[in-house]
Design an enzyme around this catalytic site. Structure first.
Site, PDB file in Angstrom:
ATOM      1  N   ASP A 232     -43.931  22.462  97.895  1.00  0.00           N
ATOM      2  CA  ASP A 232     -43.435  21.811  96.685  1.00  0.00           C
ATOM      3  C   ASP A 232     -43.718  22.651  95.453  1.00  0.00           C
ATOM      4  O   ASP A 232     -44.212  23.765  95.539  1.00  0.00           O
ATOM      5  CB  ASP A 232     -43.897  20.367  96.577  1.00  0.00           C
ATOM      6  CG  ASP A 232     -45.354  20.232  96.927  1.00  0.00           C
ATOM      7  OD1 ASP A 232     -46.128  21.053  96.429  1.00  0.00           O
ATOM      8  OD2 ASP A 232     -45.694  19.323  97.712  1.00  0.00           O
TER       9      ASP A 232
ATOM     10  N   LYS B   2     -40.850  17.652  94.050  1.00  0.00           N
ATOM     11  CA  LYS B   2     -40.320  16.604  93.176  1.00  0.00           C
ATOM     12  C   LYS B   2     -40.504  17.067  91.756  1.00  0.00           C
ATOM     13  O   LYS B   2     -41.421  17.815  91.447  1.00  0.00           O
ATOM     14  CB  LYS B   2     -41.102  15.309  93.361  1.00  0.00           C
ATOM     15  CG  LYS B   2     -41.119  14.848  94.780  1.00  0.00           C
ATOM     16  CD  LYS B   2     -42.277  13.906  95.012  1.00  0.00           C
ATOM     17  CE  LYS B   2     -42.529  13.765  96.493  1.00  0.00           C
ATOM     18  NZ  LYS B   2     -43.896  14.045  96.855  1.00  0.00           N
TER      19      LYS B   2
ATOM     20  N   MET C 236     -52.016  14.699  86.365  1.00  0.00           N
ATOM     21  CA  MET C 236     -50.717  14.144  85.970  1.00  0.00           C
ATOM     22  C   MET C 236     -50.828  13.356  84.664  1.00  0.00           C
ATOM     23  O   MET C 236     -50.166  12.336  84.491  1.00  0.00           O
ATOM     24  CB  MET C 236     -50.153  13.235  87.076  1.00  0.00           C
ATOM     25  CG  MET C 236     -49.877  13.988  88.360  1.00  0.00           C
ATOM     26  SD  MET C 236     -49.548  12.909  89.761  1.00  0.00           S
ATOM     27  CE  MET C 236     -51.190  12.414  90.250  1.00  0.00           C
TER      28      MET C 236
END
Ligand code: SAH
Length: 463
Positions: free
Chosen positions: A248, A270, A383
């Protein structure tokens, strides 16, 4: 690449050496090792060089260089130390399409001679493009130590059995695995130890034991925060064995470059808000490829078990009865903290550290704020970039001092690393001007005050 690395077959071919001194002798020795016939041309030629040329089917001509000497030469190496002669040979060779190397004059070379570690038939050749000869020497010393002395013998032993193995194990996938098992296991060890008869016995046993159905497997591997030097040995070994890799966005390009070259590469990353491949589909993809007998590498940024959904992926595999291994990686908090000089715990500042996700759900962050606002701990937000203003505001509302230091680390451990240090009170304002982007990590706590004194990593982005 500044140069195309190639290995030239010069066996039995004329190789012109212009020059008769010590350097010319060294070059002639190299040519002779590769089976070339050295033809030496120079007004004066050292006796040792004359002797070498004659012993190896070459010749010596004690005259100045003339263009006619180039006729029939596979290549020419110049070591005269006389700039006019260097330039002449370079020009005349160029006109005739003969590859030319002039010692210590890279600008006059159409090829350069690499540093070599010789375990013939295995040859390791490398170069620093002539920029840092000392580095080449130190690399060679390391490679000499790393490569077993018997490597050439091993290559000969296995090379001689290639055709036999191809007939004995016709399936290419199974055969590849057999090769790897032979190279990494007891057979290779026996050959390296000089016991070829024992190795032959073991080889027969190993091949007889290969069952028909190849068994796939999944390696869930933590790729660390970005710097490829932070990979574990096991991670690297499994990366080198993969048939297919699913990776990813967080997996850095230099890390990805270390995956086996032949492996199929599939991006399943993603981006915020948009899913390239949905998680259940990734879970099933891994299983499906393993069922086909492939070695599946699932490569994840940082550590697969920290905000990586690695658990979900192997749960699915466990249910499907597919074998898997998990290799931990250095998580972003450890990597960023180390490279930014911020100890996550410290006897004077923090007795514990928490890793939490600052991901917004419906515009708010659902966390145990009273717990997070307690003193004497460090809180690391993964995040948390988009939600950072909310995070700062919530922590202050729950009693943390506005002056509590906060560090933002963007692309930690990579050459693009940026660090922004501020306080809970001032960070939202600072952030608006600073333009940080993902992946970014926030570290909150008084340990951040150590950053200035302890930071050691000077990435290109900050200089
Ligand atoms: N499994 C990963 C975390 C995945 S969650 C790990 O253990 O590190 C994704 C978040 O990790 C990003 O939003 C960011 O907060 C953080 N992150 C990952 N790599 C980072 C890096 N090199 N620098 C800063 N933050 C990073």
């Amino acid at each position: 690449m500044d140069y195309l690395p190639v290995f030239l077959d010069v066996r039995g071919r004329d190789a012109l050496v212009v020059g008769g001194g010590k350097v010319a002798l060294r070059k002639a020795e190299l040519l002779v090792q590769a089976g070339a016939l050295p033809r030496v041309v120079a007004p004066a030629i050292q006796p040792a060089l004359v002797e070498l040329a004659e012993r190896h089917g070459g010749s010596c001509d004690a005259v100045p260089f003339a263009p006619a000497h180039l006729a029939g030469a596979a290549l020419v190496i110049v070591a005269t130390g006389v700039p006019e002669v260097d330039a002449t040979v370079h020009r005349e060779a160029g006109a005739r399409g003969v590859p030319v190397n002039v010692a210590d004059r890279p600008e006059l070379c159409t090829f350069i001679l690499p540093a070599v570690v010789d375990r013939s038939p295995v040859i390791v050749a490398f170069s620093t493009g002539g920029r840092v000869p000392v580095l080449a020497r130190s690399l060679r010393a390391r490679l000499e130590a790393m490569l077993p002395a018997g490597l050439g013998r091993l290559a000969d032993f296995l090379g001689a059995r290639r055709g036999w193995l191809r007939e004995r194990v016709p399936d290419p996938g199974l055969r590849l695995r057999a090769w790897e098992r032979l190279l990494e296991g007891a057979v290779a060890e026996r050959v390296l130890a000089g016991d070829e008869a024992g190795a032959e016995r073991l080889l027969q046993e190993e091949v007889a034991a290969l069952d028909g159905a190849p068994r796939g497997e999944v390696f869930l591997v933590g790729a660390g925060p970005g710097d490829p030097d932070l990979l574990s040995f096991r991670a690297l070994r499994l990366m080198q064995q993969a048939d297919v890799v699913f990776y990813d966005r967080l997996v850095s390009a230099p890390v990805l470059a270390l995956v086996r070259r032949e492996a199929e590469r599939v991006y399943v990353g993603k981006r915020r808000g948009e899913h390239a491949v949905a998680q259940p589909d990734i879970n099933e993809l891994l299983a499906e490829h393993a069922r086909r007998g492939r070695r599946v590498l699932r490569l994840k940024g940082g550590d697969p078990f920290i905000f990586g959904r690695g658990g979900e992926e192997i749960e699915h595999l466990a249910e499907a009865g597919i074998p898997f291994q998990v290799v931990p990686g250095i998580t972003a908090a450890s990597g960023c903290a180390a490279y930014a000089g911020i100890p996550l715990t410290h006897r004077d500042h923090a007795q514990s550290v928490r890793f939490v996700t600052g991901h917004l759900k419906d515009g708010s962050i659902d966390l145990d704020w009273p717990e997070l606002a307690r003193p004497q701990q460090t809180v690391v937000f993964y995040m948390g970039l988009v939600g950072l203003p909310v995070i700062c505001e919530r922590l202050i509302a729950h009693g943390m001092a506005e002056s509590t230091p906060v560090a933002l680390v963007q692309q930690g451990t990579t050459p693009a690393q940026r660090v922004l240090v501020s306080t809970l009170g001032a960070m939202p304002e600072r952030l608006r001007a600073a333009q940080f982007h993902a992946p970014t990590l926030a570290i909150v706590g008084t340990v951040v005050s150590l950053h200035e004194r302890l930071s050691w990593f000077r990435p290109a982005a900050e200089t």
